[in-house]
Scaffold this motif. Structure first.
Motif, PDB file in Angstrom:
ATOM      1  N   ALA A 183      -9.107  46.313  53.862  1.00 47.98           N
ATOM      2  CA  ALA A 183      -7.851  46.569  52.786  1.00 47.98           C
ATOM      3  C   ALA A 183      -7.386  45.004  52.468  1.00 47.98           C
ATOM      4  O   ALA A 183      -8.267  44.040  53.242  1.00 47.98           O
ATOM      5  CB  ALA A 183      -6.639  47.001  53.741  1.00 47.98           C
ATOM      6  N   THR A 184      -6.716  44.758  51.594  1.00 50.50           N
ATOM      7  CA  THR A 184      -6.658  43.401  51.247  1.00 50.50           C
ATOM      8  C   THR A 184      -5.212  43.029  51.959  1.00 50.50           C
ATOM      9  O   THR A 184      -4.592  44.086  52.480  1.00 50.50           O
ATOM     10  CB  THR A 184      -5.834  43.285  49.733  1.00 50.50           C
ATOM     11  OG1 THR A 184      -4.840  44.223  49.288  1.00 50.50           O
ATOM     12  CG2 THR A 184      -7.213  43.407  48.858  1.00 50.50           C
ATOM     13  N   GLY A 185      -4.911  41.872  52.203  1.00 51.12           N
ATOM     14  CA  GLY A 185      -3.478  41.526  52.919  1.00 51.12           C
ATOM     15  C   GLY A 185      -2.283  42.228  52.447  1.00 51.12           C
ATOM     16  O   GLY A 185      -2.165  42.185  51.060  1.00 51.12           O
ATOM     17  N   ALA A 186      -1.301  42.336  53.261  1.00 52.70           N
ATOM     18  CA  ALA A 186       0.030  42.700  52.715  1.00 52.70           C
ATOM     19  C   ALA A 186       0.645  41.492  52.170  1.00 52.70           C
ATOM     20  O   ALA A 186       0.135  40.302  52.466  1.00 52.70           O
ATOM     21  CB  ALA A 186       0.910  43.368  53.805  1.00 52.70           C
ATOM     22  N   PRO A 187       1.879  41.415  51.388  1.00 54.39           N
ATOM     23  CA  PRO A 187       2.564  40.266  51.125  1.00 54.39           C
ATOM     24  C   PRO A 187       2.746  39.517  52.483  1.00 54.39           C
ATOM     25  O   PRO A 187       3.100  39.866  53.674  1.00 54.39           O
ATOM     26  CB  PRO A 187       3.841  40.711  50.676  1.00 54.39           C
ATOM     27  CG  PRO A 187       3.802  42.097  50.281  1.00 54.39           C
ATOM     28  CD  PRO A 187       2.669  42.740  51.300  1.00 54.39           C
ATOM     29  N   PRO A 188       2.448  38.228  52.389  1.00 54.78           N
ATOM     30  CA  PRO A 188       2.341  37.326  53.598  1.00 54.78           C
ATOM     31  C   PRO A 188       3.769  36.944  54.235  1.00 54.78           C
ATOM     32  O   PRO A 188       4.626  36.803  53.364  1.00 54.78           O
ATOM     33  CB  PRO A 188       1.652  36.255  53.160  1.00 54.78           C
ATOM     34  CG  PRO A 188       1.860  36.145  51.796  1.00 54.78           C
ATOM     35  CD  PRO A 188       2.002  37.329  51.387  1.00 54.78           C
ATOM     36  N   THR A 189       3.816  37.175  55.607  1.00 52.58           N
ATOM     37  CA  THR A 189       5.013  36.897  56.350  1.00 52.58           C
ATOM     38  C   THR A 189       4.803  35.540  57.110  1.00 52.58           C
ATOM     39  O   THR A 189       5.908  34.852  57.492  1.00 52.58           O
ATOM     40  CB  THR A 189       5.498  38.090  57.283  1.00 52.58           C
ATOM     41  OG1 THR A 189       4.337  38.325  58.236  1.00 52.58           O
ATOM     42  CG2 THR A 189       5.670  39.173  56.479  1.00 52.58           C
ATOM     43  N   HIS A 190       3.571  35.332  57.583  1.00 54.46           N
ATOM     44  CA  HIS A 190       2.906  34.182  58.325  1.00 54.46           C
ATOM     45  C   HIS A 190       1.933  33.632  57.475  1.00 54.46           C
ATOM     46  O   HIS A 190       1.132  34.107  56.810  1.00 54.46           O
ATOM     47  CB  HIS A 190       2.620  34.524  59.767  1.00 54.46           C
ATOM     48  CG  HIS A 190       3.954  35.005  60.376  1.00 54.46           C
ATOM     49  ND1 HIS A 190       4.478  36.562  60.317  1.00 54.46           N
ATOM     50  CD2 HIS A 190       4.692  34.482  61.279  1.00 54.46           C
ATOM     51  CE1 HIS A 190       5.353  36.566  61.288  1.00 54.46           C
ATOM     52  NE2 HIS A 190       5.694  35.298  61.615  1.00 54.46           N
ATOM     53  N   ARG A 191       1.635  32.298  57.823  1.00 55.35           N
ATOM     54  CA  ARG A 191       0.377  31.270  57.440  1.00 55.35           C
ATOM     55  C   ARG A 191      -0.034  31.003  58.535  1.00 55.35           C
ATOM     56  O   ARG A 191       0.463  30.193  59.406  1.00 55.35           O
ATOM     57  CB  ARG A 191       0.918  30.220  56.289  1.00 55.35           C
ATOM     58  CG  ARG A 191      -0.259  29.524  55.802  1.00 55.35           C
ATOM     59  CD  ARG A 191       0.058  28.768  54.625  1.00 55.35           C
ATOM     60  NE  ARG A 191       1.172  27.658  55.265  1.00 55.35           N
ATOM     61  CZ  ARG A 191       2.550  27.907  54.795  1.00 55.35           C
ATOM     62  NH1 ARG A 191       2.713  28.771  53.711  1.00 55.35           N
ATOM     63  NH2 ARG A 191       3.564  26.861  55.205  1.00 55.35           N
ATOM     64  N   LEU A 192      -1.357  31.074  58.689  1.00 56.40           N
ATOM     65  CA  LEU A 192      -2.281  30.358  59.748  1.00 56.40           C
ATOM     66  C   LEU A 192      -3.065  29.283  59.287  1.00 56.40           C
ATOM     67  O   LEU A 192      -3.947  29.292  58.381  1.00 56.40           O
ATOM     68  CB  LEU A 192      -3.319  31.664  60.362  1.00 56.40           C
ATOM     69  CG  LEU A 192      -3.945  31.209  61.671  1.00 56.40           C
ATOM     70  CD1 LEU A 192      -3.304  31.192  62.571  1.00 56.40           C
ATOM     71  CD2 LEU A 192      -5.131  32.179  61.747  1.00 56.40           C
ATOM     72  N   VAL A 193      -2.694  28.181  59.968  1.00 54.37           N
ATOM     73  CA  VAL A 193      -3.575  26.827  59.500  1.00 54.37           C
ATOM     74  C   VAL A 193      -4.429  26.773  60.494  1.00 54.37           C
ATOM     75  O   VAL A 193      -4.221  26.508  61.720  1.00 54.37           O
ATOM     76  CB  VAL A 193      -2.511  25.944  59.468  1.00 54.37           C
ATOM     77  CG1 VAL A 193      -2.929  24.417  58.936  1.00 54.37           C
ATOM     78  CG2 VAL A 193      -1.394  26.074  58.317  1.00 54.37           C
ATOM     79  N   LEU A 194      -5.662  26.450  59.984  1.00 50.91           N
ATOM     80  CA  LEU A 194      -6.886  26.248  61.034  1.00 50.91           C
ATOM     81  C   LEU A 194      -7.269  24.655  60.782  1.00 50.91           C
ATOM     82  O   LEU A 194      -7.554  24.003  59.845  1.00 50.91           O
ATOM     83  CB  LEU A 194      -7.887  27.156  60.624  1.00 50.91           C
ATOM     84  CG  LEU A 194      -7.892  28.742  60.983  1.00 50.91           C
ATOM     85  CD1 LEU A 194      -8.957  29.280  60.277  1.00 50.91           C
ATOM     86  CD2 LEU A 194      -7.679  28.827  62.389  1.00 50.91           C
ATOM     87  N   ARG A 195      -7.777  24.015  61.952  1.00 49.03           N
ATOM     88  CA  ARG A 195      -8.336  22.945  61.858  1.00 49.03           C
ATOM     89  C   ARG A 195      -9.512  23.072  63.061  1.00 49.03           C
ATOM     90  O   ARG A 195      -9.190  23.519  64.036  1.00 49.03           O
ATOM     91  CB  ARG A 195      -7.458  21.731  62.337  1.00 49.03           C
ATOM     92  CG  ARG A 195      -6.712  21.386  60.980  1.00 49.03           C
ATOM     93  CD  ARG A 195      -5.909  20.123  61.613  1.00 49.03           C
ATOM     94  NE  ARG A 195      -4.486  20.346  61.046  1.00 49.03           N
ATOM     95  CZ  ARG A 195      -3.452  20.940  61.892  1.00 49.03           C
ATOM     96  NH1 ARG A 195      -3.754  21.450  63.022  1.00 49.03           N
ATOM     97  NH2 ARG A 195      -2.198  21.060  61.334  1.00 49.03           N
ATOM     98  N   PHE A 196     -10.736  22.501  62.659  1.00 51.02           N
ATOM     99  CA  PHE A 196     -11.622  22.377  63.751  1.00 51.02           C
ATOM    100  C   PHE A 196     -12.561  21.205  63.648  1.00 51.02           C
ATOM    101  O   PHE A 196     -12.690  20.697  62.482  1.00 51.02           O
ATOM    102  CB  PHE A 196     -12.706  23.914  63.593  1.00 51.02           C
ATOM    103  CG  PHE A 196     -13.214  23.895  62.550  1.00 51.02           C
ATOM    104  CD1 PHE A 196     -14.795  23.531  62.388  1.00 51.02           C
ATOM    105  CD2 PHE A 196     -12.785  24.732  61.222  1.00 51.02           C
ATOM    106  CE1 PHE A 196     -15.333  23.773  61.455  1.00 51.02           C
ATOM    107  CE2 PHE A 196     -13.523  24.804  60.089  1.00 51.02           C
ATOM    108  CZ  PHE A 196     -14.910  24.384  60.042  1.00 51.02           C
ATOM    109  N   ASN A 197     -13.413  20.992  64.727  1.00 49.49           N
ATOM    110  CA  ASN A 197     -14.341  19.956  64.627  1.00 49.49           C
ATOM    111  C   ASN A 197     -15.739  20.688  65.307  1.00 49.49           C
ATOM    112  O   ASN A 197     -15.680  21.540  66.171  1.00 49.49           O
ATOM    113  CB  ASN A 197     -14.002  18.804  65.723  1.00 49.49           C
ATOM    114  CG  ASN A 197     -12.980  18.133  65.131  1.00 49.49           C
ATOM    115  OD1 ASN A 197     -12.864  17.721  63.904  1.00 49.49           O
ATOM    116  ND2 ASN A 197     -11.698  17.765  65.985  1.00 49.49           N
ATOM    117  N   THR A 198     -16.805  20.181  65.115  1.00 49.96           N
ATOM    118  CA  THR A 198     -17.969  20.728  65.311  1.00 49.96           C
ATOM    119  C   THR A 198     -18.922  19.839  66.268  1.00 49.96           C
ATOM    120  O   THR A 198     -18.669  18.653  66.079  1.00 49.96           O
ATOM    121  CB  THR A 198     -18.855  21.438  64.181  1.00 49.96           C
ATOM    122  OG1 THR A 198     -19.233  20.355  63.341  1.00 49.96           O
ATOM    123  CG2 THR A 198     -18.297  22.356  63.361  1.00 49.96           C
TER     124      THR A 198
END
Length: 185
Positions: free
Chosen positions: A81-96
């Protein structure tokens, strides 16, 4: 002999009785309806999490890994499915990172390496723009690099390791999000 059978039967009845007493205490995490019937199910809460693109330089290897993590996480949160109207935002940061495990003594080229991702994530409630959960996770996968002159095989082995590590990061984050939404805090 008869008393041994009676004791075994009594123990089985006791175990069944204890199981019956605790059966109503548990609710599956991904159940479609909650016990009170009023609050929304976990799946609906997970569908309200927006996952913006990861901020990495375009056309870089890390940008491809960021897209892989984001796509895997979006599929785990939304399914088909597609996402519902957003209630939260997930911010990702990473290093490899990459590290050689074994070196071929003849060619001095690595024959086995570790690929790692260290990720930080921040869940922000959109309505208040407040951080409600932060966390870190990591993944380390090893891969073999066949032959000293097989460049394509080496590149493909690294890419497969990146994909496996990205899937593991997405699994870890999805589990933590599900835990957060199911506990309510």
């Amino acid at each position: 002999m008869l008393s041994a059978r009676i004791r075994i039967a009594a123990r089985l009845v006791a175990v069944a009785a204890l199981a019956a007493l605790t059966a109503g205490c548990f609710q599956p995490m991904y159940a479609e309806r909650t016990l009170d019937g009023q609050s929304s199910a976990l799946r609906e809460k997970l569908m309200g999490v927006e996952v913006p693109p990861v901020d990495k330089a375009n056309a870089s290897r890390e940008a491809r890994v960021g897209v892989e993590v984001r796509n895997a996480l979006a599929f785990k949160l939304y399914g088909t499915a597609t996402g519902a109207p957003p209630t939260h935002r997930l911010v990702l940061r990473f290093n490899t990172s990459r590290s050689s495990l074994m070196i071929d003594p003849t060619t001095a080229l690595p024959t086995s390496e570790n690929y790692g991702i260290d990720a930080q994530f921040n869940l922000i409630e959109i309505a208040s723009n407040k951080s409600v959960m932060t966390g870190t996770t990591f993944s380390r996968v090893s891969y073999d690099m066949p032959g000293s002159y097989q460049r394509f095989a080496r590149t493909r082995a690294l890419r497969d390791a990146e994909d496996r590590a990205a899937q593991e990061i997405a699994d870890n984050i999805q589990t933590r999000l599900a835990s957060f939404f199911s506990a309510g805090t």
